[in-house]
Enzyme design. Structure first.
Site, mmCIF file in Angstrom:
data_model
loop_
_atom_site.group_PDB
_atom_site.id
_atom_site.type_symbol
_atom_site.label_atom_id
_atom_site.label_comp_id
_atom_site.label_asym_id
_atom_site.label_seq_id
_atom_site.Cartn_x
_atom_site.Cartn_y
_atom_site.Cartn_z
ATOM 1 C CE LYS A 13 2.356 1.875 4.673
ATOM 2 N NZ LYS A 13 1.818 1.043 3.554
ATOM 3 C CE LYS A 72 -5.309 -1.522 1.595
ATOM 4 N NZ LYS A 72 -4.010 -2.184 1.674
ATOM 5 C CB THR A 78 -0.919 0.018 1.226
ATOM 6 O OG1 THR A 78 -1.766 -1.143 1.169
ATOM 7 C CG2 THR A 78 -1.783 1.273 1.242
#
Length: 291
Positions: free
Chosen positions: A241, A173, A98
């Site tokens: 993150k 995502k 990701t």
């Protein structure tokens, strides 16, 4: 399916299971991980260890990466003796980390200049989805490359979709992570509320998990909250993150995301208390400590 030599970089919580599925059907697997110990199970089962990213990239038809942070993606692709320097023309490069949509587009452009095929293909489903080969895989890139690699994706996931051109997988995502951020607050709040109200949390969950409140987090993570099982299926630090990337990306396209901002704040407070290596379900601790 035509068997390919596949290089897998990143054999952590999810990567190890994903790589094993590829071996089971007969693909020759080369592996690299910063900590070799995390790849020893795969090596014992027949995977070929590579001492460097470059050695791996120069030996295979397909390179799959699933590492921690965008800077890690940049390092394995662009550092000396790494993927771009060593991959043979025609190699397929699949980043399942990701990461930033903008970085995925940069990697695609550079790969094309070098005669390589790049796809961004982040996943959702956590350690359970990885173990059961039931991941959702969101793919960005050219149709031809996707068609060639789709059979490999199908070995790791049950919901595999091309979302569009380069970067589209990462944008998708981010939409997924934005949805999860507020959902996790709701699930943790609900379980904390049930506890504070003196209810049997498992009995409450049995009622609400099958109604309108149901979903992956309620079904899979609420039981862990109740049992105080905060082991990571997906690290809190990695979710932070992801939320940072999503906030940055949303700002770039002119979208305000207040739910995401609040969720990140709560998770960062917990990480500051030493919970960064806990699973995302540890958000429950915030409510129990501050209730």
């Amino acid at each position: 399916m035509t068997k390919k030599t596949i290089g897998f970089i990143g054999t952590g919580v999810m990567g190890k299971s994903m790589a094993r599925h590829l071996m089971k059907v007969g693909h020759e697997l080369y592996v690299y991980n910063r900590t070799k110990q995390k790849a020893e199970d795969l090596i014992a089962d027949g995977a070929i260890w590579c001492d460097t990213v470059g050695d791996l990239a120069g030996s295979v038809d397909v390179v799959i990466t699933i590492v921690g942070y965008p800077q890690d993606v940049e390092e394995v692709y662009r550092a000396k003796n790494c993927i771009f320097e060593r991959a043979r023309q025609g190699t397929y490069l699949i980043d399942m980390t990701t990461s930033k949509p903008s970085l995925a587009i940069e990697i695609f452009d550079e790969a094309k200049e070098r005669g390589l095929h790049a796809l961004d293909a982040p996943v959702s489903g956590g350690d359970i989805g990885a173990k059961e080969a039931e991941l959702t895989i969101m793919v960005g890139g050219e149709v031809g490359a996707f068609t060639e690699i789709e059979p490999i994706f199908q070995l790791m996931g049950t919901n595999v979709r091309r979302q569009g051109e380069a970067g589209a997988g990462q944008f998708t995502k981010m939409a997924n992570q934005i949805a999860i951020a507020s959902t996790m607050m709701g699930v943790a709040e609900a379980m904390a509320y049930a506890k504070k109200a003196g209810l049997d949390q498992e009995n409450v969950l049995a009622s609400i998990a099958t109604g309108a409140a149901g979903g992956f987090s309620m079904t899979n993570l609420a039981p862990k909250m109740i049992k105080a099982d905060f082991a990571p299926g997906f690290y809190m630090k990695h979710f932070i993150k992801d939320m940072n990337i999503a906030i940055e990306s949303a700002q770039e396209i002119g979208l305000n995301t207040p739910g995401l901002v609040v969720a990140k704040k709560l998770y960062q407070e917990l990480a500051g208390e030493g919970e960064g290596d806990s699973g995302t379900q540890a958000l429950y601790k915030y409510y129990m400590m501050n209730g």
